[in-house]
Write a protein that holds these residues in place. Structure first.
Motif, PDB file in Angstrom:
ATOM      1  N   LEU A  17      13.331  18.809  49.710  1.00  0.00           N
ATOM      2  CA  LEU A  17      12.414  18.752  50.854  1.00  0.00           C
ATOM      3  C   LEU A  17      11.315  19.803  50.740  1.00  0.00           C
ATOM      4  O   LEU A  17      10.149  19.532  51.054  1.00  0.00           O
ATOM      5  N   VAL A  18      11.676  20.997  50.305  1.00  0.00           N
ATOM      6  CA  VAL A  18      10.663  22.044  50.129  1.00  0.00           C
ATOM      7  C   VAL A  18       9.616  21.589  49.115  1.00  0.00           C
ATOM      8  O   VAL A  18       8.402  21.737  49.335  1.00  0.00           O
ATOM      9  N   ARG A  19      10.076  21.011  48.013  1.00  0.00           N
ATOM     10  CA  ARG A  19       9.123  20.537  47.002  1.00  0.00           C
ATOM     11  C   ARG A  19       8.248  19.423  47.564  1.00  0.00           C
ATOM     12  O   ARG A  19       7.024  19.404  47.344  1.00  0.00           O
ATOM     13  N   LEU A  20       8.842  18.478  48.293  1.00  0.00           N
ATOM     14  CA  LEU A  20       8.064  17.396  48.883  1.00  0.00           C
ATOM     15  C   LEU A  20       7.006  17.928  49.842  1.00  0.00           C
ATOM     16  O   LEU A  20       5.853  17.484  49.829  1.00  0.00           O
ATOM     17  N   GLU A  21       7.380  18.880  50.667  1.00  0.00           N
ATOM     18  CA  GLU A  21       6.424  19.449  51.621  1.00  0.00           C
ATOM     19  C   GLU A  21       5.248  20.105  50.893  1.00  0.00           C
ATOM     20  O   GLU A  21       4.092  19.954  51.295  1.00  0.00           O
ATOM     21  N   LEU A  22       5.548  20.815  49.832  1.00  0.00           N
ATOM     22  CA  LEU A  22       4.491  21.502  49.090  1.00  0.00           C
ATOM     23  C   LEU A  22       3.596  20.523  48.338  1.00  0.00           C
ATOM     24  O   LEU A  22       2.362  20.655  48.356  1.00  0.00           O
ATOM     25  N   GLU A  23       4.201  19.541  47.689  1.00  0.00           N
ATOM     26  CA  GLU A  23       3.427  18.682  46.793  1.00  0.00           C
ATOM     27  C   GLU A  23       2.720  17.526  47.502  1.00  0.00           C
ATOM     28  O   GLU A  23       1.902  16.842  46.892  1.00  0.00           O
ATOM     29  N   ALA A 113      12.997   4.860  47.222  1.00  0.00           N
ATOM     30  CA  ALA A 113      13.276   4.600  48.635  1.00  0.00           C
ATOM     31  C   ALA A 113      13.319   5.895  49.435  1.00  0.00           C
ATOM     32  O   ALA A 113      12.792   5.979  50.549  1.00  0.00           O
ATOM     33  N   LEU A 114      13.925   6.922  48.866  1.00  0.00           N
ATOM     34  CA  LEU A 114      14.035   8.195  49.575  1.00  0.00           C
ATOM     35  C   LEU A 114      12.682   8.876  49.729  1.00  0.00           C
ATOM     36  O   LEU A 114      12.438   9.568  50.732  1.00  0.00           O
ATOM     37  N   GLY A 115      11.790   8.696  48.775  1.00  0.00           N
ATOM     38  CA  GLY A 115      10.450   9.244  48.916  1.00  0.00           C
ATOM     39  C   GLY A 115       9.719   8.632  50.102  1.00  0.00           C
ATOM     40  O   GLY A 115       9.038   9.317  50.856  1.00  0.00           O
ATOM     41  N   TRP A 155      16.807  14.813  59.720  1.00  0.00           N
ATOM     42  CA  TRP A 155      16.013  15.567  58.752  1.00  0.00           C
ATOM     43  C   TRP A 155      16.909  16.422  57.857  1.00  0.00           C
ATOM     44  O   TRP A 155      16.756  16.456  56.639  1.00  0.00           O
ATOM     45  N   THR A 156      17.866  17.103  58.484  1.00  0.00           N
ATOM     46  CA  THR A 156      18.807  17.918  57.715  1.00  0.00           C
ATOM     47  C   THR A 156      19.641  17.059  56.780  1.00  0.00           C
ATOM     48  O   THR A 156      19.828  17.389  55.603  1.00  0.00           O
ATOM     49  N   ALA A 157      20.128  15.939  57.293  1.00  0.00           N
ATOM     50  CA  ALA A 157      20.945  15.046  56.479  1.00  0.00           C
ATOM     51  C   ALA A 157      20.140  14.446  55.334  1.00  0.00           C
ATOM     52  O   ALA A 157      20.648  14.290  54.219  1.00  0.00           O
ATOM     53  N   LEU A 158      18.875  14.108  55.602  1.00  0.00           N
ATOM     54  CA  LEU A 158      18.019  13.586  54.538  1.00  0.00           C
ATOM     55  C   LEU A 158      17.867  14.615  53.427  1.00  0.00           C
ATOM     56  O   LEU A 158      17.912  14.279  52.239  1.00  0.00           O
ATOM     57  N   GLY A 159      17.696  15.883  53.788  1.00  0.00           N
ATOM     58  CA  GLY A 159      17.590  16.933  52.779  1.00  0.00           C
ATOM     59  C   GLY A 159      18.820  16.992  51.894  1.00  0.00           C
ATOM     60  O   GLY A 159      18.720  17.172  50.669  1.00  0.00           O
ATOM     61  N   GLU A 160      19.992  16.829  52.498  1.00  0.00           N
ATOM     62  CA  GLU A 160      21.229  16.858  51.709  1.00  0.00           C
ATOM     63  C   GLU A 160      21.305  15.672  50.758  1.00  0.00           C
ATOM     64  O   GLU A 160      21.704  15.814  49.593  1.00  0.00           O
ATOM     65  N   VAL A 161      20.927  14.487  51.254  1.00  0.00           N
ATOM     66  CA  VAL A 161      20.940  13.295  50.398  1.00  0.00           C
ATOM     67  C   VAL A 161      19.935  13.456  49.261  1.00  0.00           C
ATOM     68  O   VAL A 161      20.236  13.143  48.095  1.00  0.00           O
ATOM     69  N   LEU A 162      18.742  13.943  49.578  1.00  0.00           N
ATOM     70  CA  LEU A 162      17.727  14.147  48.539  1.00  0.00           C
ATOM     71  C   LEU A 162      18.235  15.083  47.448  1.00  0.00           C
ATOM     72  O   LEU A 162      18.044  14.815  46.250  1.00  0.00           O
ATOM     73  N   ILE A 171      14.393  12.236  38.103  1.00  0.00           N
ATOM     74  CA  ILE A 171      14.684  11.615  39.400  1.00  0.00           C
ATOM     75  C   ILE A 171      13.930  12.332  40.507  1.00  0.00           C
ATOM     76  O   ILE A 171      13.352  11.698  41.405  1.00  0.00           O
ATOM     77  N   ALA A 172      13.916  13.648  40.470  1.00  0.00           N
ATOM     78  CA  ALA A 172      13.154  14.407  41.469  1.00  0.00           C
ATOM     79  C   ALA A 172      11.678  14.029  41.418  1.00  0.00           C
ATOM     80  O   ALA A 172      11.017  13.884  42.459  1.00  0.00           O
ATOM     81  N   ASP A 173      11.153  13.850  40.204  1.00  0.00           N
ATOM     82  CA  ASP A 173       9.750  13.449  40.062  1.00  0.00           C
ATOM     83  C   ASP A 173       9.506  12.068  40.678  1.00  0.00           C
ATOM     84  O   ASP A 173       8.463  11.825  41.300  1.00  0.00           O
ATOM     85  N   GLN A 174      10.467  11.155  40.504  1.00  0.00           N
ATOM     86  CA  GLN A 174      10.347   9.820  41.094  1.00  0.00           C
ATOM     87  C   GLN A 174      10.237   9.895  42.608  1.00  0.00           C
ATOM     88  O   GLN A 174       9.446   9.184  43.232  1.00  0.00           O
ATOM     89  N   ILE A 175      11.043  10.747  43.216  1.00  0.00           N
ATOM     90  CA  ILE A 175      11.025  10.902  44.667  1.00  0.00           C
ATOM     91  C   ILE A 175       9.659  11.395  45.128  1.00  0.00           C
ATOM     92  O   ILE A 175       9.071  10.870  46.086  1.00  0.00           O
ATOM     93  N   VAL A 176       9.123  12.386  44.435  1.00  0.00           N
ATOM     94  CA  VAL A 176       7.827  12.948  44.818  1.00  0.00           C
ATOM     95  C   VAL A 176       6.717  11.922  44.647  1.00  0.00           C
ATOM     96  O   VAL A 176       5.849  11.756  45.518  1.00  0.00           O
ATOM     97  N   LEU A 177       6.726  11.206  43.518  1.00  0.00           N
ATOM     98  CA  LEU A 177       5.697  10.193  43.295  1.00  0.00           C
ATOM     99  C   LEU A 177       5.764   9.089  44.351  1.00  0.00           C
ATOM    100  O   LEU A 177       4.732   8.597  44.819  1.00  0.00           O
ATOM    101  N   ALA A 178       6.980   8.706  44.741  1.00  0.00           N
ATOM    102  CA  ALA A 178       7.127   7.681  45.773  1.00  0.00           C
ATOM    103  C   ALA A 178       6.595   8.172  47.111  1.00  0.00           C
ATOM    104  O   ALA A 178       5.987   7.406  47.870  1.00  0.00           O
TER     105      ALA A 178
END
Length: 200
Positions: A17-23, A113-115, A155-162, A171-178
């Motif tokens: 989540l921190v990475r998503l917020e930043l990027e 989907a998670l992105g 929001w907290t639960a989503l962070g754990e799933v992510l 995989i992390a890159d896929q989430i960010v691109l999505a």
């Protein structure tokens, strides 16, 4: 395990989540603005209804795509918040003829989907402000969608799933691109829909 069954607190912030917020920061102001507009002291029922309508046309097809993406519901459960939007729009006497949801195909991967889900859930952090202003300016207006006490837990639960899914860098890159794709789609929808209304 569904999101609703996950713990509601984390020992550390979700790194994903921190990475998503930043990027995705460049999109945040434009994505938030339609909700911030609902904090207007002169808010009207029409302005409130039109934002709910815009969100319905985006959120409903995203939820459908999530439901038809393999393995997503086993991680997050069945997300069905667009029905609350539909209920509020009906109570506001908002014509269904004004609604034209986009079509979104099932996502190719759980990471994608998670992105997209991140973009939906991020908006919910503004809803407490919105519901208070709606209650103050539009007494009796329906607020089933924005009155969302479960949003912090989701929001907290989503962070754990992510963090569980983003176990490798690709995989992390896929989430960010999505998430970038989801923000672009959301903003294209906002701009296109507003232009359509201006021309109506």
């Amino acid at each position: 395990m569904a999101i609703a069954q996950l713990p509601t607190t984390m020992e550390r912030p979700s790194q994903t989540l921190v990475r998503l917020e930043l990027e995705t920061h460049a999109y945040h102001r434009d994505a938030d603005q339609p909700w911030l507009d609902l904090l207007d002291p002169f808010l009207t029922r029409l302005a409130y209804a039109e934002q709910l309508g815009r969100m319905y046309c985006f959120e409903c097809p995203v939820e459908s795509a999530l439901a038809y993406t393999p393995h997503v519901t086993s991680l997050i459960g069945h997300r069905a918040r667009s029905r609350l939007l539909a209920h509020d729009l009906f109570a506001l006497d908002y014509s269904q003829a004004r609604l034209s949801p986009r079509l979104i195909a099932p996502f190719p991967t759980v990471a994608s989907a998670l992105g997209w889900l991140y973009v939906l859930e991020r908006s919910a952090r503004l809803y407490d402000l919105v519901v208070r202003n709606v209650a103050a300016r539009l007494p009796g207006a329906p607020t089933e969608y924005v009155a969302d006490p479960a949003a912090p837990a989701r929001w907290t639960a989503l962070g754990e799933v992510l963090d569980r899914v983003a176990r490798t860098a690709p995989i992390a890159d896929q989430i960010v691109l999505a998430a970038h794709d989801a923000f672009r789609s959301l903003l294209d929808w906002y701009v296109g829909e507003q232009a359509l209304r201006r021309g109506a």
